[in-house]
Design a protein around this motif. Structure first.
Motif, mmCIF file in Angstrom:
data_model
loop_
_atom_site.group_PDB
_atom_site.id
_atom_site.type_symbol
_atom_site.label_atom_id
_atom_site.label_comp_id
_atom_site.label_asym_id
_atom_site.label_seq_id
_atom_site.Cartn_x
_atom_site.Cartn_y
_atom_site.Cartn_z
ATOM 1 N N TYR A 248 -8.555 -0.709 14.118
ATOM 2 C CA TYR A 248 -7.699 -0.211 12.820
ATOM 3 C C TYR A 248 -7.438 -1.479 11.794
ATOM 4 C CZ TYR A 248 -3.523 -1.154 15.567
ATOM 5 O OH TYR A 248 -2.338 -1.587 16.451
ATOM 6 N N TRP A 249 -7.531 -2.642 12.410
ATOM 7 C CA TRP A 249 -7.408 -3.699 11.471
ATOM 8 C C TRP A 249 -8.560 -3.794 10.601
ATOM 9 C CZ3 TRP A 249 -2.811 -5.848 11.164
ATOM 10 C CH2 TRP A 249 -2.072 -5.783 12.086
ATOM 11 N N LEU A 250 -9.659 -3.435 10.882
ATOM 12 C CA LEU A 250 -10.833 -3.562 9.885
ATOM 13 C C LEU A 250 -10.532 -3.108 8.462
ATOM 14 C CD1 LEU A 250 -12.487 -4.134 12.687
ATOM 15 C CD2 LEU A 250 -14.644 -3.439 11.413
ATOM 16 N N ILE A 252 -7.718 -1.881 7.183
ATOM 17 C CA ILE A 252 -6.520 -2.454 6.746
ATOM 18 C C ILE A 252 -6.847 -3.834 6.147
ATOM 19 C CG2 ILE A 252 -4.401 -3.484 7.191
ATOM 20 C CD1 ILE A 252 -4.005 -1.425 9.523
#
Ligand code: HEM
Ligand code: HEM
Ligand SMILES: [Fe+2]
Lengths: 461, 281
Positions: A248-250, A252
């Motif tokens: 999910y950091w991608l 964000i």
């Protein structure tokens, strides 16, 4: 100079100048090694020259920040520094730390962790120096009972920079976790709290150089700080793309780091419109060049060239190539080297009599040679990086063979880097050309204008 | 907007972003063990990590794409090169590469055997971390790649520069085998990848040494070889002696692989090739 204790800034600047010069020696050595073969392979290999290059950068820029703060806080709070002795003690300790770290790197004494290579004892000294520094500044402001927003932003930025260094003191068993926290220091410095520091200096310089109204300037300074943190904190995720953290950091990272340039656009407009609307009210046009130059070059190097590789779909091809070095140079130079040089250019005329208030022609040569040289270096890294991405990452050519095909860009790098170094050489020469003499000026001769209320002294003509 | 509102905006946005970031950090910690196979971080891996730091590797190389850009990325190196290859390389890089040819050479690091072994364990751990499938295509250390620059160009471009020392004298057989793998005519690399699962015209040779061992020992093996190395030699010289089934690779008992290497390659070169392939365990 309006307060005697501001003179400590001179010695901080002097140390910064020397380290800046040394940084470039090691930068040029590193660049020459790209061309190879390397006659110094067993004496001074690339890893050593590079680690010294980047560490000197961090040390000289921080030295400059501290000097500039010791210059600015008395001006803003209208008082002498709390303790001059402490400021000198801190400088000596700090310089010793920097010099012994560099000597240690020659023997590979370091943590081998990118940009945080300082060995633990050095890291502890860094923390002690920061505490001394913050204590001294804090007490100065406390005792003066006068606290402007501009210096508040600056000091908070410096304080948070010290706090964010703390994760770098820990050891992590898991390499991925170590990477995760390395960025709390590096990213949240350069795209967070250091931008506060830059913003604080920028506001100070604009208020002094132009006739801009302090209330308006400080209001917009808050807005800029807000924009920096909305985007910058979650923007850390652009370093979390391919390192073993949740996916999910991608998105964000893509979304928030793409918003980071908004604050930088804001900063450039801020500087431009302050000058546009209020005009110059101070003779130091050289300092103005550096001030506006910093705002504009930050927008280019950090904003535009950062944006260029910040989306995951682009970054997956460019990650870990010379494209990163392209952006790292332009961004660091524009934001942190140039703002420091702006503060130095602003402060110098009142500490070294004999110097012209407007800046000498050597000063202008230095400005344009540095700007041109750094622009050329950026282009060299960019063209080399594009070649590398295409050959190595897209066509699948081996790393070593691809590097052979981009030699011409390394030649370009050495040439433009030398032009840049000449510009810096002139700056250093111009700095040391006049002996310092610390005379308190009560506003009779040209000097920094008093802040908001022209009560304390009469403004210069 | 007045100054007070501007200040509220600055503080409010910072607080919200910080809270969101801390929340995600906590969740990431929950997931780290699985994504990074934390159970495989043995003392050897940890020591290997310390060796990586101690010798400042990161200021030439990148790992996970982070570091310096003077030397190749090593995130997946343990999947491209066998452990034995890496160990031999780390003993003396100059036996593998020629500074005159590539203009760069890794300086010899004087690592102990234990340091080397642990470093290899560390790199192996790194190569298995779930990192969103990066890099999207393998990053290779040498070779001319596919596409317009073509494999054949590799052979053309590899003639040693004038004045270079005669190839081979001081190189390790494994390194020489790697060159043969790329430069034999036709190049082995034209049909065989070294990445697990990447089948080209020929099967991937990742782990080929281990498979050779298994094949030789198995009941339905039809060739003459007695051990893994002999089996690899046989496969190079007489590709049809024993075949791994698959209509993609052979028809009516004849392998698609050229049977010309036995006469085109010198015995030395075949030895080197075998030594190289034996590192793919
Ligand atoms: C003044 C501000 C900035 C400075 C001084 C700066 C400096 C740097 C440096 C030194 C690196 C390399 C770090 C490393 O690999 O250890 C880096 C990486 C990066 N920066 Fe910035 N930066 C700034 C602002 C920005 C902004 C505003 C953006 C996006 C819009 C950005 C996007 C990136 C990205 C995506 C990377 C990672 C490159 C990679 O894949 O390796 N930067 N920056
Ligand atoms: C004479 C001028 C300079 C030359 C020739 C030069 C050259 C280099 C070289 C060759 C590297 C190593 C890149 C790699 O890892 O492969 C490097 C790294 C770096 N330099 Fe410079 N440099 C110069 C000036 C500067 C200046 C003025 C700054 C900042 C104000 C700077 C900031 C950096 C940074 C942040 C890195 C790390 C970049 C990264 O890892 O992405 N350099 N430089
Ligand atoms: Fe960043």
């Amino acid at each position: 100079m309006r307060y005697r204790s501001q003179s400590v800034a001179y010695w901080y600047f002097a140390v910064a100048m020397v380290l800046f010069g040394l940084q470039l020696v090691f930068g040029l050595l590193s660049a020459a090694k790209y061309l190879g073969p390397d006659p110094l392979l067993y004496i001074l290999p690339f890893d050593v020259t590079k680690v010294i290059h980047t560490n000197l950068l961090i040390v000289w820029v921080l030295t400059g920040f501290m000097g500039a703060t010791y210059w600015m806080v008395p001006d803003e709070s209208r008082t002498e520094l709390y303790s001059v002795k402490l400021a000198y003690l801190q400088l000596v300790l700090w310089t010793l730390m920097g010099v012994t770290a560099v000597v240690g790197y020659l023997f590979r004494y370091g943590t081998g962790n990118k940009l945080l290579e300082q060995p633990l004892p050095h890291k502890i000294v860094i923390v002690i120096c920061m505490l001394l520094f913050l204590f001294n500044i804090g007490m100065t402001i406390w005792k003066s009972k006068r606290f402007t927003t501009t210096e508040g932003v600056l000091v908070l930025g410096l304080g948070l920079a010290a706090v964010l260094y703390l994760p770098a003191l820990l050891e992590y068993e898991n390499y991925t976790v170590a990477i995760f926290y390395r960025w709390w220091t590096i990213h949240l410095w350069v795209e967070g709290v250091w931008e506060m520091i830059q913003g604080g200096f920028l506001a100070y310089l604009l208020i002094r150089l132009s006739g801009a109204d302090r209330e308006v300037m400080e209001k917009w300074l808050y807005v800029i700080v807000g924009l920096v943190f909305i985007a910058g904190i979650l923007g850390t995720a652009h370093h979390y793309y391919w390192v073993g953290v949740p996916a999910y950091w991608l998105p964000i990272g893509g979304i928030f780091s793409a918003l980071e340039p908004v604050a930088l656009v804001g900063m450039a407009i801020y500087a431009y419109s302050a000058m546009r609307r209020s005009g110059m009210s101070h003779p130091n046009t050289l300092a103005l060049h550096w001030t506006l130059g910093s705002a504009v070059f930050t927008l280019f190097g950090a904003g535009l060239l950062g944006l260029a590789h910040t989306f995951p779909d682009v970054n997956k091809w460019t990650h870990g190539t010379l494209i990163t070095a392209m952006h790292g140079h332009a961004a660091f130079y524009g934001a942190y080297a140039m703002i420091t040089l702006a503060m130095i250019s602003f402060a110098m005329p009142s500490m070294t009599p004999g110097r012209s208030e407007q800046g000498s022609s050597i000063g202008y040569w230095s400005f344009w040679l540095q700007l041109g040289g750094m622009f050329g270096m950026t282009l060299s890294f960019a063209t080399a990086g594009i070649g590398q991405v295409y050959l190595e990452r897209i066509l699948g050519m081996g790393y070593l063979d691809a590097q052979l095909k981009i030699q011409v860009h390394f030649v370009m790098l050495v040439v433009t880097g030398s032009i840049f170094a000449i510009g810096v050489g002139l700056f250093i020469y111009d700095f040391f050309r006049y002996a310092p003499r610390f005379e308190v000026d009560d506003g009779q001769t040209a000097g920094p204008r008093p802040a908001t209320k022209p009560v304390v002294t009469a403004a210069h003509a | 907007m007045n100054k007070r509102q501007a200040r509220l905006f600055a503080i409010g946005s910072t607080v919200i972003a910080t809270l969101a970031f801390l929340g995600l950090t906590i969740d990431s910690h929950r997931q780290f063990p699985k994504l990074t196979n934390a159970q495989n971080i043995t003392p050897a891996v940890t020591h290997g990590k310390d060796v990586w730091h101690k010798y400042n590797c990161i200021n030439c190389h990148t790992l996970f794409g982070e570091g310096a850009y003077y030397a190749p990325d090593l995130t997946k190196i343990a999947q491209h090169r066998g452990a034995e290859y890496l160990k031999a390389y780390m003993k003396d890089p100059s036996k593998f590469y020629d500074e005159q040819r590539h203009r760069r050479l890794m300086p010899k690091q004087d690592l102990t055997d234990v340091e080397i072994a642990d470093l290899v364990s560390f790199l192996d751990w790194v190569s298995k971390v779930d990192n969103q499938g990066w890099p999207p295509r393998p990053i290779l250390v040498t070779g001319a790649g596919v596409g317009p620059m073509g494999v054949l160009q590799a052979a053309a471009g590899s003639a040693p520069p004038p004045g270079a020392p005669p190839a081979g004298a001081d190189k390790s057989p494994i390194a020489l085998g790697e060159v043969v793998f790329r430069e034999a005519m036709p190049a082995c690399a034209a049909c065989h990848s070294l990445l697990p699962g990447a089948q080209m015209a020929g099967p991937s040779l990742a782990g080929v040494a281990t498979r050779a061992q298994e094949t030789v020992g198995s009941a339905d093996y039809t060739g003459d070889a007695k051990d893994a190395a002999a089996y690899l030699r046989e496969s190079i010289v007489q590709p049809s002696a024993h075949m791994i089934t698959g209509a993609m690779y052979s028809a009516s008992g004849v392998s698609f692989m050229p049977a010309t290497y036995g006469k085109d390659l010198t015995p030395d070169k075949i030895d080197h090739l075998v030594a190289y392939l034996m590192t793919f365990k």
